[in-house]
Every structure is written in structure tokens, then in C-alpha cells.
Design an enzyme around this catalytic site. Structure first.
Site, PDB file in Angstrom:
ATOM      1  N   ARG A  56       0.774  -1.137  -0.092  1.00 35.58           N
ATOM      2  CA  ARG A  56      -0.039   0.107  -0.168  1.00 35.58           C
ATOM      3  C   ARG A  56       0.789   1.238   0.018  1.00 35.58           C
ATOM      4  NH1 ARG A  56       2.204   2.244   3.626  1.00 35.58           N
ATOM      5  NH2 ARG A  56       0.709   3.736   3.820  1.00 35.58           N
ATOM      6  N   ARG A  99      -7.640  -0.467  -6.809  1.00 35.62           N
ATOM      7  CA  ARG A  99      -7.769   0.675  -5.906  1.00 35.62           C
ATOM      8  C   ARG A  99      -8.024   1.843  -6.763  1.00 35.62           C
ATOM      9  NH1 ARG A  99      -4.377   1.425  -0.500  1.00 35.62           N
ATOM     10  NH2 ARG A  99      -6.333   2.213   0.141  1.00 35.62           N
ATOM     11  N   ASP A 249      -2.371  10.889  -2.403  1.00 36.95           N
ATOM     12  CA  ASP A 249      -2.693   9.727  -3.302  1.00 36.95           C
ATOM     13  C   ASP A 249      -2.847  10.255  -4.505  1.00 36.95           C
ATOM     14  OD1 ASP A 249      -3.361   8.548  -0.325  1.00 36.95           O
ATOM     15  OD2 ASP A 249      -2.879   7.045  -1.828  1.00 36.95           O
TER      16      ASP A 249
END
Ligand code: MRU
Length: 357
Positions: A56, A99, A249
Site C-alpha cells: 500500500r 484501488r 494519493d
């Protein structure tokens, strides 16, 4: 497995490695209790590892996506070139569905697909194309190391002797190739002998700050204090925090920034207490195709992440739950973006386009 993270004297485990033509990831769901690496045997396993946050952090899932594409393609080396090329596209689309918020995943996969299309006409067969794609994935990985180092160099000057720095989630070595983004300035400042303290928010619901950030900083000998998320206002009110640095992100064209849920709250608190709030990111996280933060797709995750604390149920069965994994910090709360091209200041619409357009 313990390898230096690019600065002599630091020993931080690697989030992922490409070993003998195969992808090995560190299962971050087991940290800090167990350090277990897992070889990825299929593209479905890579998809699941990204989805379940075994690997991640925005840059790390970009790199994992590029290598994961190779994992998915390898069994089909030998196929006719045309069929192999369309497999590159379909496999990339499949990995990208794991994702949605971190743009680095789609960035890396788009780069791999564009590279395959460009090179395919000159490749003799699918084996030759696969070999070229492997070189490109390794380049993405190597570039990330250099980018993290540059972010660290640009950001280190913001950390003054005897200051307190607060961070949220994990934007460290574990979220990247090495060093991290938000944590890179801290590693560099520490390596230069600057004395400072770090406050790491635990970061509910999945505790990346507690399990990962405090783990990797402590392992490297930095002065880290773990706090629950709801203690940030308290430590700020006591004058213990001089600077906030977080990762991200996705950065929209106007500077609105998606990062781990809770980041916006930290930025609002920082404004209240007059503390500069910086976002560290590589250029692959800047998404000029997304105009404003409202256009960023926010991943919603399983209710169990909220109703359980680890294995223990902490919310009543059947209770309504919201579990957005990210929030969007308005550009106006951000003092600057620490990037590999320097520290970008407002006005962001203009300056992000100029540096990353
Ligand atoms: O859900 P995660 O753990 O992947 O979220 C990670 C973050 O929000 C990080 O802060 C971000 O990806 C930056 S990593 C350098």
C-alpha cells in the site's frame, strides 16, 4: 531482506522487491508484529495484495502494479505479438481496478501500456516485448528511489533543530521504494544530525501510523512519539508541533489533495494553530486531468474495518457504517508541495501546471 534504505546507517525493510524475475512483497497487514514477505504467483494474487493493503501507499502500489503486470503476462510469453499486446492492456485494466484513489497505480500502468504499444512494432516476438517491459518496470522502481531522495533533500530544510513534526498515515519507506515522501525529509534531516521530534498519528481505521510509520521511524532510530488521532489538537495546543508533513494519493490541478482519511482534519487544526501544513509527493501523484478535489474518486472500504479493532468487535453488529479511505484537503490549507522538482508554492493552478504539465 533488511537492506539499507539509501542512507548509510538506516535499516528499513523494503515494501517490495523484484527478485529473479518475480515480485516479492512485504505483507504490511502483519506489521509490526511479523515481518513476512510473500512471492506473488499470479496477477489475481497481486490484485488481492493491493486491495487488502498488503502492499500500500501510492508510489508502492504504482511500482507493484508495473511488476504485477509482468506477473500476469509471464505465462503468456510465446503468444503471438498482437494477442500479447491486447493482453497487456486487459491485464493492466484488471490490476487498475484494485484501488481507485491513488493515481500512481493508473499512472504506472498507463506508462507500461504506452511503452508496450510504442515498442511492439519493433519487437521480434512476445518474449522480446516482455523483456523490454521488464526493463521499464525496473526503471519505474529506480526512478522512485531517486524521486524520494530528491523530495527528502528539498524538504529537509523545512525541519528546524528542536522542532516537532507531525505526520499522518504512512508515507515512508513502506509506502514507496525507499525513504518515502513525507518521511524522506525526516530521514535526510536526521542523517544530517538535526535534532527534532516526530508525532505519528495512529491513523484509524487501519492504523498505518501506528503499525507502519512509528515502526519504520523507530527502527531507523528517529525520535517518534505515537499518538491517537484525537490527540493531535492537544499536542498542537501545547506548542509541540511546528510543522506538519503528510503524503498524498492524488493532487488535483487546483492543488486540492486526497490523502488518508483524517488528513483534512489535521490540516484544519494546523491552520487553527498557525502551523505550516506541507504535502510531499512525486510528480506521478499530480493529476492535472482532475480539475478539483471533488472530482477525485474516494475509495469506500469494508464496514468491518470500522466495527472491529483488529480481531475484536468494537461496533454493534448491523450498525450503519461509513468507511471512506481518503479525504480531500482543500488547496487553501496547504503551505506547499514538497516534490522532486522543489517546493511548489501557491498559486497552485498556475504553478502545478508549470512544473508538471
Ligand atoms: O490506504 P493506504 O495505506 O494505501 O493510504 C496511504 C496514504 O494515504 C499515504 O499517505 C499516501 O499513499 C502517500 S504514500 C507516499
Amino acid at each position: 531482506m533488511n537492506d539499507t534504505n539509501g542512507i548509510a546507517g538506516y535499516e528499513v525493510v523494503k515494501s517490495l522487491r523484484w527478485v529473479d524475475g518475480g515480485l516479492v512483497i512485504l505483507d504490511q497487514t502483519l506489521l509490526p508484529v511479523e515481518i513476512v514477505e510473500e512471492r506473488q504467483e499470479s496477477v489475481e494474487q497481486v490484485w488481492d495484495s493491493i486491495k487488502r493493503l498488503k502492499v500500500r501507499g501510492a508510489p508502492a502500489i504504482g511500482i507493484a502494479g508495473a511488476y504485477g503486470l509482468l506477473v500476469g503476462l509471464r505465462p503468456f510469453v510465446g503468444e503471438a505479438l498482437g494477442a500479447f499486446l491486447s493482453r497487456v492492456e486487459s491485464t493492466a485494466a484488471y490490476i487498475n481496478s484494485s484501488r481507485p484513489t491513488a493515481v500512481n497505480l493508473s499512472w504506472a500502468l498507463k506508462r507500461m501500456v504506452a511503452f508496450a504499444k510504442e515498442r511492439a512494432p519493433k519487437a521480434s516476438d512476445s518474449a522480446a516485448l516482455y523483456a523490454l517491459l521488464e526493463e521499464e518496470a525496473v526503471r519505474i522502481h529506480d526512478e522512485d528511489r531517486a524521486i524520494c531522495r530528491a523530495i527528502g533533500e528539498y524538504g529537509a530544510g523545512l525541519i528546524k533543530p528542536s522542532s516537532g513534526v507531525l505526520t499522518h498515515c504512512n508515507a515512508g519507506a513502506l509506502a514507496t521504494s525507499e525513504l518515502g515522501t513525507a518521511l524522506a525529509p525526516m530521514y535526510i534531516a536526521h542523517s544530517r544530525g538535526v535534532p527534532f521530534r516526530i508525532y505519528s498519528d495512529e491513523t484509524r481505521p487501519l492504523l498505518q501510523g501506528a503499525r507502519l510509520t512509528s515502526f519504520e521511524l523507530k527502527q531507523s532510530g528517529l525520535d517518534v512519539t505515537l499518538i491517537c488521532d484525537n490527540m493531535a489538537a492537544f499536542v498542537m495546543s501545547k506548542g509541540l508541533v511546528d510543522l506538519c508533513i503528510v503524503g498524498c494519493d492524488r493532487v488535483a490541478a487546483n492543488g486540492d489533495t486526497a490523502n488518508k482519511i483524517g488528513t483534512m482534519g489535521v490540516a484544519i487544526l494546523a491552520k487553527h494553530f498557525g502551523i505550516p501544513f506541507y504535502v510531499a509527493c512525486p510528480s506521478s501523484t499530480v493529476d492535472l486531468a482532475t480539475a478539483v478535489g471533488d472530482d477525485i474518486e474516494i475509495e469506500e472500504r469494508e464496514a468491518e474495518e470500522v466495527t472491529f479493532f483488529g480481531a475484536r468487535r468494537t461496533g454493534p453488529e448491523g450498525v450503519k457504517v461509513r468507511n471512506p479511505a481518503f479525504d480531500v484537503t482543500p488547496a487553501g490549507l496547504i503551505a506547499g508541495f514538497i516534490t522532486e522538482k522543489g517546493v511548489i508554492k501557491p498559486p497552485y493552478s498556475e504553478n502545478l501546471a508549470r512544473h508538471f504539465g
